[in-house]
Structures are given as structure tokens and as C-alpha cells.
Design an enzyme around this catalytic site. Structure first.
Site, mmCIF file in Angstrom:
data_model
loop_
_atom_site.group_PDB
_atom_site.id
_atom_site.type_symbol
_atom_site.label_atom_id
_atom_site.label_comp_id
_atom_site.label_asym_id
_atom_site.label_seq_id
_atom_site.Cartn_x
_atom_site.Cartn_y
_atom_site.Cartn_z
ATOM 1 N N GLY A 165 54.247 30.482 -7.302
ATOM 2 C CA GLY A 165 55.053 30.158 -8.471
ATOM 3 C C GLY A 165 56.219 29.270 -8.153
ATOM 4 O O GLY A 165 56.093 28.055 -8.058
ATOM 5 N N ASP A 187 46.487 36.332 -16.670
ATOM 6 C CA ASP A 187 46.953 37.517 -15.943
ATOM 7 C C ASP A 187 47.688 38.461 -16.897
ATOM 8 O O ASP A 187 48.919 38.531 -16.894
ATOM 9 C CB ASP A 187 47.863 37.077 -14.793
ATOM 10 C CG ASP A 187 48.297 38.234 -13.917
ATOM 11 O OD1 ASP A 187 47.591 39.266 -13.895
ATOM 12 O OD2 ASP A 187 49.344 38.105 -13.252
ATOM 13 N N LEU A 188 46.925 39.199 -17.695
ATOM 14 C CA LEU A 188 47.512 40.131 -18.657
ATOM 15 C C LEU A 188 47.371 41.582 -18.225
ATOM 16 O O LEU A 188 47.893 42.481 -18.888
ATOM 17 C CB LEU A 188 46.882 39.928 -20.044
ATOM 18 C CG LEU A 188 47.039 38.519 -20.628
ATOM 19 C CD1 LEU A 188 46.447 38.471 -22.031
ATOM 20 C CD2 LEU A 188 48.499 38.090 -20.655
ATOM 21 N N LYS A 189 46.670 41.830 -17.131
ATOM 22 C CA LYS A 189 46.566 43.168 -16.527
ATOM 23 C C LYS A 189 46.228 44.249 -17.565
ATOM 24 O O LYS A 189 46.980 45.208 -17.749
ATOM 25 C CB LYS A 189 47.864 43.522 -15.795
ATOM 26 C CG LYS A 189 48.223 42.570 -14.662
ATOM 27 C CD LYS A 189 49.495 43.013 -13.957
ATOM 28 C CE LYS A 189 49.870 42.068 -12.834
ATOM 29 N NZ LYS A 189 50.346 40.753 -13.325
ATOM 30 N N PRO A 241 38.895 52.489 -22.560
ATOM 31 C CA PRO A 241 37.802 51.556 -22.249
ATOM 32 C C PRO A 241 37.405 50.645 -23.404
ATOM 33 O O PRO A 241 37.190 49.439 -23.193
ATOM 34 C CB PRO A 241 36.657 52.490 -21.846
ATOM 35 C CG PRO A 241 37.355 53.667 -21.244
ATOM 36 C CD PRO A 241 38.585 53.857 -22.083
ATOM 37 N N ASN A 242 37.302 51.167 -24.617
ATOM 38 C CA ASN A 242 36.856 50.339 -25.723
ATOM 39 C C ASN A 242 37.840 49.218 -26.028
ATOM 40 O O ASN A 242 37.445 48.083 -26.328
ATOM 41 C CB ASN A 242 36.639 51.194 -26.977
ATOM 42 C CG ASN A 242 35.936 50.434 -28.072
ATOM 43 O OD1 ASN A 242 34.911 49.795 -27.836
ATOM 44 N ND2 ASN A 242 36.464 50.490 -29.279
ATOM 45 N N THR A 243 39.129 49.514 -25.928
ATOM 46 C CA THR A 243 40.138 48.483 -26.161
ATOM 47 C C THR A 243 40.069 47.400 -25.091
ATOM 48 O O THR A 243 40.162 46.201 -25.381
ATOM 49 C CB THR A 243 41.544 49.117 -26.190
ATOM 50 O OG1 THR A 243 41.608 50.026 -27.281
ATOM 51 C CG2 THR A 243 42.627 48.066 -26.344
ATOM 52 N N THR A 279 52.682 43.905 -6.046
ATOM 53 C CA THR A 279 53.347 43.474 -4.813
ATOM 54 C C THR A 279 54.857 43.699 -4.839
ATOM 55 O O THR A 279 55.526 43.533 -3.820
ATOM 56 C CB THR A 279 53.058 41.987 -4.519
ATOM 57 O OG1 THR A 279 53.416 41.206 -5.659
ATOM 58 C CG2 THR A 279 51.603 41.775 -4.203
#
Length: 233
Positions: free
Chosen positions: A210, A61-63, A68-70, A120
Site C-alpha cells: 500500500g 478485500d471485504l473479508k 453461510p447463506n449470506t 497481520t
């Protein structure tokens, strides 16, 4: 959906030793685990591999939210790592999400790609500060529709939005729900929360849990109690 592994345990720790100690108390047949920004920044890909070697599928979960290329290259790297699921921000737009899809396309086992709609922890007052005049629900619906259009496998959303999302999106589009708190648990820093039973009955596919598990005196018993609750639902 895999009904026996709908629970994703959030390993929200600041070092690898704590994460591995928790993993040892969990059953990979009953849950998956989430590794987020803090833990990944401290421990990196090696920890992901260690957890996977113990039989767990990893939700990374790094969001990702960048040009776009990165994002394409970052998603390709995550796919090479062998993760089960990873996140991008829907607010990055269609071109970015399509690039994410391209990034995982060549993987032997392509991870599921899910987009984050509205965090959230956010409320409508937060959207207003950002210059967004839509209601929180309208913003979630708009970004969820864009995510499906952009070839995502699902979205991360509050359980309180699941019923309306189910009306809007295809049946096989996954809804991943954080902010899950068993009855009697504190809501913590999550503003839009729901119990496991309520979330499943509303239409959630995967539940991110969690502290109710990781801070329990007996994490395995806490996991089993939630597992039993969602099976009963």
C-alpha cells in the site's frame, strides 16, 4: 502463478477520485489493485467497474464473515461484478467457506477465493483476549488447513508464516501476503512485516503493498523498484 503481476497495490482511500488518480499512475501489466472496505463503502461497485475498465484486475478485500447463506449470496454478487479475487474469514468455519465456493461456482470467470487466517495487525496477546490459547502460529496453521479443506484457493497470511505454511499446504495453494514493506520503509500499523524479496523467497505468491507505493512521490517508480526486487528474488 502469474509472475509478472504478483504485486497487488492497496487502494486505501476514502473516495473514488483519489483511487482513480492513483490507478492512472500504475501499469495494469505489472500489478493488480486491492479495493477494501473503506473505499468500497464510499464508492461501491461502480468504482470496481471503472478500475476494471482501465485494464486492472481487482482484489475485492471485504473479508466476508456471516451465516453461510449470506456469504454465498455476497460471493455470487462479487463474482457477477467480475473481480479477480475476494476474501472471506476462515474463522467463519467450513460450512461458510463451502457456501462461498458455491456462490462463485456458476460465474463465467469465477474469482479466486482466499481466506483470512489471523489479521497481520494481531499479536498473541490479542488472541489471548479472545480466549484462544494456541500460539499465533498454531492458530494460523489450523485456519489455513481448514481453508484448504474447505476448497479455498489460498489464504491471506503474514510472510513470516509462509515457510511453515508451504510445508503444510499443497503447492498450488496461494499465499497472499500483506504487511510488505521495502527496506527502509516504516511498518505503520502492521506488526508482522517483511520485505518483498524476503516474502518471495519464503514462498509468497502475491504481495499486497500500500503506502510504500501510494504515498511515494513517484508511485510508478516505487512499483517498478518492487517489481525488479521480486523478479531478482
Amino acid at each position: 502463478m502469474e509472475h509478472n503481476k504478483r504485486i497487488i497495490v492497496a487502494l486505501d482511500y476514502d473516495n473514488a477520485d483519489k483511487a482513480i488518480a492513483m490507478v492512472h499512475q500504475l501499469d495494469p501489466a505489472r500489478c493488480r489493485v486491492k479495493i477494501g472496505k473503506e473505499l468500497f463503502t464510499y464508492a461501491g461497485p461502480d468504482l470496481v467497474r471503472q478500475v476494471q475498465d482501465k485494464g486492472f484486475e481487482v482484489f475485492l478485500d471485504l473479508k466476508f464473515h456471516d451465516i453461510p447463506n449470506t456469504v454465498r449470496k455476497a460471493c455470487a454478487a462479487a463474482a457477477d461484478l467480475g473481480v479477480w479475487m475476494l476474501t472471506v474469514h476462515a474463522s467463519g468455519g467450513e460450512e461458510m467457506m463451502l457456501a462461498a465456493r458455491e456462490g462463485v461456482a456458476g460465474a463465467e470467470h469465477a474469482p479466486k477465493l482466499v481466506a483470512v487466517t489471523v489479521l497481520t495487525s494481531m499479536q498473541e496477546s490479542d488472541l489471548s483476549q479472545l480466549g484462544i490459547s494456541r500460539s499465533l502460529e498454531e492458530q494460523v496453521m489450523r485456519l489455513a488447513s481448514l481453508s484448504q479443506q474447505s476448497k479455498m484457493d489460498g489464504v491471506v497470511c503474514s510472510a513470516k508464516e509462509v515457510v511453515e505454511l508451504r510445508k503444510l499446504l499443497s503447492e498450488n495453494f496461494a499465499l497472499v501476503t500483506p504487511g510488505i514493506r521495502p527496506s527502509g520503509s516504516a511498518s505503520g500499523d502492521q506488526k508482522r512485516v517483511m520485505t518483498p524479496r524476503e516474502a518471495i523467497q519464503s514462498g509468497s505468491n502475491y504481495l499486497v503493498v500500500g503506502r510504500p507505493i501510494t504515498q511515494a512521490r513517484n508511485p510508478e517508480a516505487a512499483l517498478n523498484a518492487i517489481f525488479d526486487e521480486i523478479n531478482a528474488a
